[in-house]
Design a protein around this motif. Structure first.
Motif, PDB file in Angstrom:
ATOM      1  N   SER A 174     -11.271  -0.870  -2.608  1.00  0.00           N
ATOM      2  CA  SER A 174      -9.878  -1.131  -2.230  1.00  0.00           C
ATOM      3  C   SER A 174      -8.958  -0.878  -3.420  1.00  0.00           C
ATOM      4  O   SER A 174      -9.263  -1.300  -4.541  1.00  0.00           O
ATOM      5  N   THR A 175      -7.856  -0.205  -3.181  1.00  0.00           N
ATOM      6  CA  THR A 175      -6.845   0.016  -4.206  1.00  0.00           C
ATOM      7  C   THR A 175      -5.463  -0.213  -3.610  1.00  0.00           C
ATOM      8  O   THR A 175      -5.281  -0.155  -2.393  1.00  0.00           O
ATOM      9  N   VAL A 176      -4.505  -0.483  -4.485  1.00  0.00           N
ATOM     10  CA  VAL A 176      -3.115  -0.641  -4.065  1.00  0.00           C
ATOM     11  C   VAL A 176      -2.483   0.744  -4.000  1.00  0.00           C
ATOM     12  O   VAL A 176      -2.592   1.528  -4.948  1.00  0.00           O
ATOM     13  N   ASP A 177      -1.828   1.057  -2.895  1.00  0.00           N
ATOM     14  CA  ASP A 177      -1.253   2.388  -2.680  1.00  0.00           C
ATOM     15  C   ASP A 177       0.053   2.520  -3.463  1.00  0.00           C
ATOM     16  O   ASP A 177       1.055   1.884  -3.120  1.00  0.00           O
ATOM     17  N   PRO A 178       0.096   3.373  -4.508  1.00  0.00           N
ATOM     18  CA  PRO A 178       1.316   3.497  -5.313  1.00  0.00           C
ATOM     19  C   PRO A 178       2.412   4.305  -4.631  1.00  0.00           C
ATOM     20  O   PRO A 178       3.535   4.379  -5.140  1.00  0.00           O
ATOM     21  N   HIS A 179       2.118   4.904  -3.493  1.00  0.00           N
ATOM     22  CA  HIS A 179       3.101   5.756  -2.813  1.00  0.00           C
ATOM     23  C   HIS A 179       3.957   4.996  -1.811  1.00  0.00           C
ATOM     24  O   HIS A 179       4.975   5.517  -1.345  1.00  0.00           O
ATOM     25  N   LEU A 180       3.561   3.783  -1.466  1.00  0.00           N
ATOM     26  CA  LEU A 180       4.383   2.977  -0.564  1.00  0.00           C
ATOM     27  C   LEU A 180       5.607   2.456  -1.306  1.00  0.00           C
ATOM     28  O   LEU A 180       5.507   1.995  -2.447  1.00  0.00           O
ATOM     29  N   SER A 182       7.397  -0.069  -0.103  1.00  0.00           N
ATOM     30  CA  SER A 182       7.363  -1.506   0.169  1.00  0.00           C
ATOM     31  C   SER A 182       6.047  -1.804   0.863  1.00  0.00           C
ATOM     32  O   SER A 182       5.282  -0.884   1.200  1.00  0.00           O
ATOM     33  N   GLN A 183       5.737  -3.065   1.061  1.00  0.00           N
ATOM     34  CA  GLN A 183       4.564  -3.501   1.824  1.00  0.00           C
ATOM     35  C   GLN A 183       3.224  -3.130   1.176  1.00  0.00           C
ATOM     36  O   GLN A 183       2.178  -3.211   1.829  1.00  0.00           O
ATOM     37  N   GLU A 184       3.227  -2.743  -0.109  1.00  0.00           N
ATOM     38  CA  GLU A 184       1.955  -2.352  -0.717  1.00  0.00           C
ATOM     39  C   GLU A 184       1.002  -3.531  -0.862  1.00  0.00           C
ATOM     40  O   GLU A 184      -0.229  -3.368  -0.761  1.00  0.00           O
ATOM     41  N   ASP A 185       1.546  -4.745  -1.067  1.00  0.00           N
ATOM     42  CA  ASP A 185       0.688  -5.927  -1.147  1.00  0.00           C
ATOM     43  C   ASP A 185      -0.021  -6.161   0.188  1.00  0.00           C
ATOM     44  O   ASP A 185      -1.221  -6.470   0.229  1.00  0.00           O
ATOM     45  N   TRP A 186       0.734  -6.047   1.262  1.00  0.00           N
ATOM     46  CA  TRP A 186       0.176  -6.274   2.597  1.00  0.00           C
ATOM     47  C   TRP A 186      -0.843  -5.197   2.954  1.00  0.00           C
ATOM     48  O   TRP A 186      -1.927  -5.488   3.486  1.00  0.00           O
ATOM     49  N   ASP A 187      -0.522  -3.942   2.684  1.00  0.00           N
ATOM     50  CA  ASP A 187      -1.443  -2.840   2.949  1.00  0.00           C
ATOM     51  C   ASP A 187      -2.765  -3.070   2.213  1.00  0.00           C
ATOM     52  O   ASP A 187      -3.854  -2.887   2.776  1.00  0.00           O
ATOM     53  N   VAL A 230      11.378  -0.161   4.956  1.00  0.00           N
ATOM     54  CA  VAL A 230      10.441  -1.199   5.397  1.00  0.00           C
ATOM     55  C   VAL A 230       9.813  -0.831   6.736  1.00  0.00           C
ATOM     56  O   VAL A 230       8.595  -0.953   6.919  1.00  0.00           O
ATOM     57  N   VAL A 231      10.622  -0.357   7.692  1.00  0.00           N
ATOM     58  CA  VAL A 231      10.095   0.008   9.008  1.00  0.00           C
ATOM     59  C   VAL A 231       9.096   1.153   8.881  1.00  0.00           C
ATOM     60  O   VAL A 231       8.012   1.122   9.484  1.00  0.00           O
ATOM     61  N   VAL A 232       9.419   2.158   8.089  1.00  0.00           N
ATOM     62  CA  VAL A 232       8.507   3.293   7.896  1.00  0.00           C
ATOM     63  C   VAL A 232       7.187   2.827   7.295  1.00  0.00           C
ATOM     64  O   VAL A 232       6.098   3.244   7.718  1.00  0.00           O
ATOM     65  N   ASP A 233       7.264   1.944   6.308  1.00  0.00           N
ATOM     66  CA  ASP A 233       6.041   1.458   5.681  1.00  0.00           C
ATOM     67  C   ASP A 233       5.248   0.550   6.605  1.00  0.00           C
ATOM     68  O   ASP A 233       4.009   0.520   6.553  1.00  0.00           O
ATOM     69  N   PHE A 234       5.935  -0.211   7.465  1.00  0.00           N
ATOM     70  CA  PHE A 234       5.222  -0.976   8.490  1.00  0.00           C
ATOM     71  C   PHE A 234       4.422  -0.036   9.387  1.00  0.00           C
ATOM     72  O   PHE A 234       3.239  -0.273   9.664  1.00  0.00           O
TER      73      PHE A 234
END
Length: 268
Positions: A174-180, A182-187, A230-234
């Motif tokens: 698992s890695t944190v997505d640097p391209h998001l 917003s919402q990278e914590d949730w992803d 935010v909507v796009v990242d959701f």
């Protein structure tokens, strides 16, 4: 090399030495001391270097990384360096109450408690004006998470990053997505949820600090731009991590309908 610590605490920082100093002092004040601190900076100034020189111990880690700025990649670098059995994230503007690691250790090692690979605690929200004394809170409130059905994480995040604890084995792959934007914590949390769902415990001392007076520079220049991001990242996160039940699919659909986006339930 010394034996691995029980906890690794990863702090991502960006040119905020006063906040970083408060963060590190909250760690140095922990009543449970079997942990390492890993500070990863995506930029470096004299203040950050001075704070780390003063407050980090010999076995702690401080690294200035290269590449795209932002906390996501800093957390990834921190995970690659972590030696602890359990991993926590504590960004530079947040803190832990002195008992936080002690209470977490008690929960992990308690006889009779169900085994868990991901834990989360209740937390405090502390509002402040960072242009003034950081020791003066405008307000403080307790957020109790015990009543939240954990499955609702598949619809919307309700657990702040610093209220979570991860066993190191569940983080593999698992890695944190640097391209998001917003919402990278949730992803990231949803990627972990594919392996183990979080389990709640009471008595944690995570503190989320918020400055609504001086919000600082944000991506996007208007509320509409931020809302669109935010909507796009959701939607991106929904497509990456599909809802595991029809009920959760329907809840996702309803949430998107509430912001004016009509999609068939099968999309979720």
């Amino acid at each position: 090399m010394s034996s691995p610590p029980f906890f690794s605490v990863i702090t991502a920082t960006h040119l905020r030495s006063a906040l970083l100093a408060r963060n590190l002092r909250s760690l140095r004040a922990q009543t449970f001391q079997d942990f390492e601190i890993i500070v990863v900076a995506d930029a470096l100034d004299g203040g950050t270097a001075s704070v780390c020189a003063e407050l980090l111990r010999e076995h702690d880690v401080f690294i200035k990384r290269n590449g795209r700025r932002g906390p996501a990649q800093s957390r990834n670098v921190g995970m690659s360096l972590a030696r602890g059995e359990w991993v926590l994230f504590l960004d530079d503007d947040d803190t832990f109450a002195p008992h936080h690691l002690q209470r977490a250790h008690e929960r992990i090692t308690a006889a009779g408690e169900p085994a868990a690979k991901v834990l989360f605690s209740d937390f405090d929200v502390l509002t402040e004006d960072r242009s003034k004394d950081l020791h003066t809170a405008l307000s403080r409130s307790r957020v109790n998470l015990g009543g939240h059905p954990v499955e609702s994480l598949h619809v919307k995040n309700f657990i702040p990053n610093n209220a979570l604890l991860f066993h190191r084995l569940v983080l593999e792959g698992s890695t944190v997505d640097p391209h998001l934007e917003s919402q990278e914590d949730w992803d990231f949390l949803l990627s972990v949820c594919q392996k183990a769902m979080p389990v709640h415990y009471e008595g944690g001392g995570a503190i989320v600090h918020k400055d609504y007076v001086n919000p600082g520079t944000r991506r996007g220049t208007t509320t509409a731009a931020n809302d669109t991001t935010v909507v796009v990242d959701f939607l991106h996160t929904y497509r990456r991590w599909r809802a595991p039940t029809p009920e959760l699919q329907a809840q996702r659909q309803q949430l998107m309908q509430s912001v004016g986006l009509a999609l068939p339930v099968a999309w979720f």
